[in-house]
Design a protein around this motif. Structure first.
Motif, short mmCIF file in Angstrom:
data_model
loop_
_atom_site.label_atom_id
_atom_site.label_comp_id
_atom_site.label_asym_id
_atom_site.label_seq_id
_atom_site.Cartn_x
_atom_site.Cartn_y
_atom_site.Cartn_z
N ARG A 1 -5.52 1.95 -8.10
CA ARG A 1 -5.05 1.43 -9.38
C ARG A 1 -3.67 1.95 -9.75
O ARG A 1 -2.89 1.26 -10.41
CB ARG A 1 -6.05 1.79 -10.48
N HIS A 2 -3.35 3.14 -9.34
CA HIS A 2 -2.07 3.74 -9.72
C HIS A 2 -0.92 3.25 -8.83
O HIS A 2 0.19 3.04 -9.33
CB HIS A 2 -2.18 5.27 -9.64
N CYS A 3 -1.19 3.05 -7.55
CA CYS A 3 -0.11 2.63 -6.64
C CYS A 3 -0.71 1.74 -5.55
O CYS A 3 -0.92 2.19 -4.41
CB CYS A 3 0.57 3.85 -6.04
N PRO A 4 -1.02 0.50 -5.87
CA PRO A 4 -1.69 -0.36 -4.89
C PRO A 4 -0.81 -0.69 -3.69
O PRO A 4 -1.32 -0.81 -2.57
CB PRO A 4 -2.04 -1.61 -5.70
N GLU A 5 0.50 -0.84 -3.89
CA GLU A 5 1.37 -1.17 -2.76
C GLU A 5 1.39 -0.05 -1.73
O GLU A 5 1.32 -0.31 -0.52
CB GLU A 5 2.80 -1.47 -3.25
N PHE A 6 1.50 1.18 -2.20
CA PHE A 6 1.52 2.31 -1.27
C PHE A 6 0.17 2.44 -0.55
O PHE A 6 0.13 2.72 0.66
CB PHE A 6 1.85 3.60 -2.03
N CYS A 7 -0.91 2.22 -1.26
CA CYS A 7 -2.24 2.31 -0.63
C CYS A 7 -2.41 1.22 0.41
O CYS A 7 -3.01 1.46 1.48
CB CYS A 7 -3.32 2.21 -1.70
N LEU A 8 -1.88 0.03 0.15
CA LEU A 8 -1.99 -1.04 1.14
C LEU A 8 -1.16 -0.72 2.38
O LEU A 8 -1.60 -0.99 3.51
CB LEU A 8 -1.54 -2.36 0.52
N CYS A 9 0.03 -0.15 2.19
CA CYS A 9 0.84 0.25 3.34
C CYS A 9 0.12 1.31 4.17
O CYS A 9 0.12 1.26 5.41
CB CYS A 9 2.19 0.78 2.87
N THR A 10 -0.53 2.24 3.50
CA THR A 10 -1.26 3.29 4.21
C THR A 10 -2.44 2.71 4.98
O THR A 10 -2.71 3.07 6.13
CB THR A 10 -1.75 4.36 3.22
N GLU A 11 -3.14 1.78 4.35
CA GLU A 11 -4.28 1.13 5.02
C GLU A 11 -3.82 0.37 6.25
O GLU A 11 -4.46 0.44 7.32
CB GLU A 11 -4.98 0.18 4.04
N VAL A 12 -2.73 -0.36 6.13
CA VAL A 12 -2.25 -1.17 7.25
C VAL A 12 -1.79 -0.29 8.41
O VAL A 12 -2.03 -0.59 9.59
CB VAL A 12 -1.11 -2.11 6.77
N CYS A 13 -1.13 0.82 8.09
CA CYS A 13 -0.59 1.69 9.14
C CYS A 13 -1.67 2.54 9.80
O CYS A 13 -1.67 2.71 11.04
CB CYS A 13 0.50 2.59 8.57
N LEU A 14 -2.59 3.09 9.02
CA LEU A 14 -3.59 4.00 9.56
C LEU A 14 -4.87 3.31 10.00
O LEU A 14 -5.55 3.80 10.92
CB LEU A 14 -3.92 5.10 8.53
N CYS A 15 -5.20 2.21 9.38
CA CYS A 15 -6.46 1.50 9.69
C CYS A 15 -6.14 0.01 9.89
O CYS A 15 -6.60 -0.84 9.10
CB CYS A 15 -7.49 1.69 8.58
N PHE A 16 -5.34 -0.27 10.89
CA PHE A 16 -4.88 -1.65 11.09
C PHE A 16 -6.05 -2.60 11.35
O PHE A 16 -6.13 -3.68 10.78
CB PHE A 16 -3.90 -1.70 12.25
N ALA A 17 -6.98 -2.20 12.21
CA ALA A 17 -8.11 -3.07 12.53
C ALA A 17 -8.95 -3.36 11.29
O ALA A 17 -9.39 -4.51 11.07
CB ALA A 17 -8.96 -2.43 13.62
N ASN A 18 -9.17 -2.35 10.47
CA ASN A 18 -9.94 -2.56 9.25
C ASN A 18 -9.20 -3.45 8.26
O ASN A 18 -9.82 -4.23 7.52
CB ASN A 18 -10.27 -1.22 8.59
#
Length: 287
Positions: free
Chosen positions: A75-92
């Protein structure tokens, strides 16, 4: 976890299908397929944001399908969390976007797509097992075989992910109406169209109330106040005929007599009787 398993089972019974399968994804959009192959992280980020209708306030880590979802400060920083998800958990990230689209549009995966995805997972697991055996035994032959399987697994993985993201992009193009009309939502059972029951639409029939003084009209005919095209209204006479109060040209009005006739009080012919003729009460001259 139990809810996620129930959703996995429900996806097998969805009625709709993807607009394109994995085998034809390259043909559907070859440019985006190349983009997702060489820049998979950027493609995954853009597709997830687009799946959320560009509203990042709706973002949840991994789409809410993982135990960490909702616990990473989205909720505080959705863009940064999405970048982290894409980089660290690409398959997920790719799988979560796929699950979101399936649940939104009731899309089921074809058997061919399931076979391709299953082959990718099996090949990845086989390469991992061979690498472990090579490390334990120290055999060069097993190590070479493990390296070959690893390269082959990576090629299949990248190819399948590229085709899968292209499949997601084409489906969202269909959702946004970029080719053809937007898909219609399936109405509830009590609001099904009459066409499904073999009847024509209700709006094709005229209203039940008819104007006062007219009998009910059969279906398919215009209302009584509307006449057939080409016929004048009832108050208008056909063209070329005078109005009822006008007589044909050449006839005098009713109060005028034809020229040459005497007035009504002079009906006797000229010269009969003489002007000095005695009245009816006078005596006979012979008497």
């Amino acid at each position: 976890m139990g809810d996620q398993m129930e959703k996995m089972k429900l996806r097998q019974n969805y009625a709709n299908h993807w607009h394109t399968d994995l085998m034809r994804a390259t043909e559907s959009d070859p440019l985006y397929c190349c983009f997702s192959l060489w820049c998979p992280l950027c493609a995954s980020y853009s597709l997830r944001k687009r799946a959320l209708y560009n509203d990042m306030s709706r973002y949840t880590c991994c789409g809410g399908y993982m135990p960490c979802s909702g616990k990473c400060g989205e909720r505080h920083c959705p863009e940064f969390c999405l970048c982290t998800e894409v980089c660290l958990c690409f398959a997920n990230s790719v799988a979560s976007t796929r699950f979101m689209l399936q649940d939104e549009f009731n899309l089921q995966t074809t058997k061919c797509d399931n076979c391709i995805i299953g082959f990718m997972f099996c090949l990845n697991q086989l390469a991992c097992i061979c690498s472990l055996i090579a490390c334990l035994t120290g055999s060069e032959e097993i190590n070479d075989a493990a390296q070959i399987l690893r390269c082959l697994s990576d090629v299949v993985y990248c190819t399948v992910c590229s085709c899968m993201q292209t499949q997601h992009k084409v489906e969202m193009d269909k959702r946004d109406g970029k080719f053809g009309p937007r898909p219609m939502a399936v109405p509830p059972a009590q609001q099904m169209s009459r066409l499904d029951q073999g009847y024509p639409p209700a709006q094709a029939y005229p209203p039940m109330q008819q104007p006062h003084g007219y009998p009910p009209q059969p279906h398919g005919y215009p209302p009584p106040q509307q006449q057939h095209q080409g016929y004048p209204p009832p108050q208008q006479q056909p063209q070329g005929y005078p109005p009822p109060q006008q007589q044909p040209q050449g006839y005098p009005p009713p109060q005028q007599q034809p020229q040459g006739y005497p007035p009504p009080q002079q009906q006797q012919p000229h010269g009969y009787p003489p002007v000095n003729y005695p009245p009816p009460g006078a005596g006979n001259p012979r008497s």
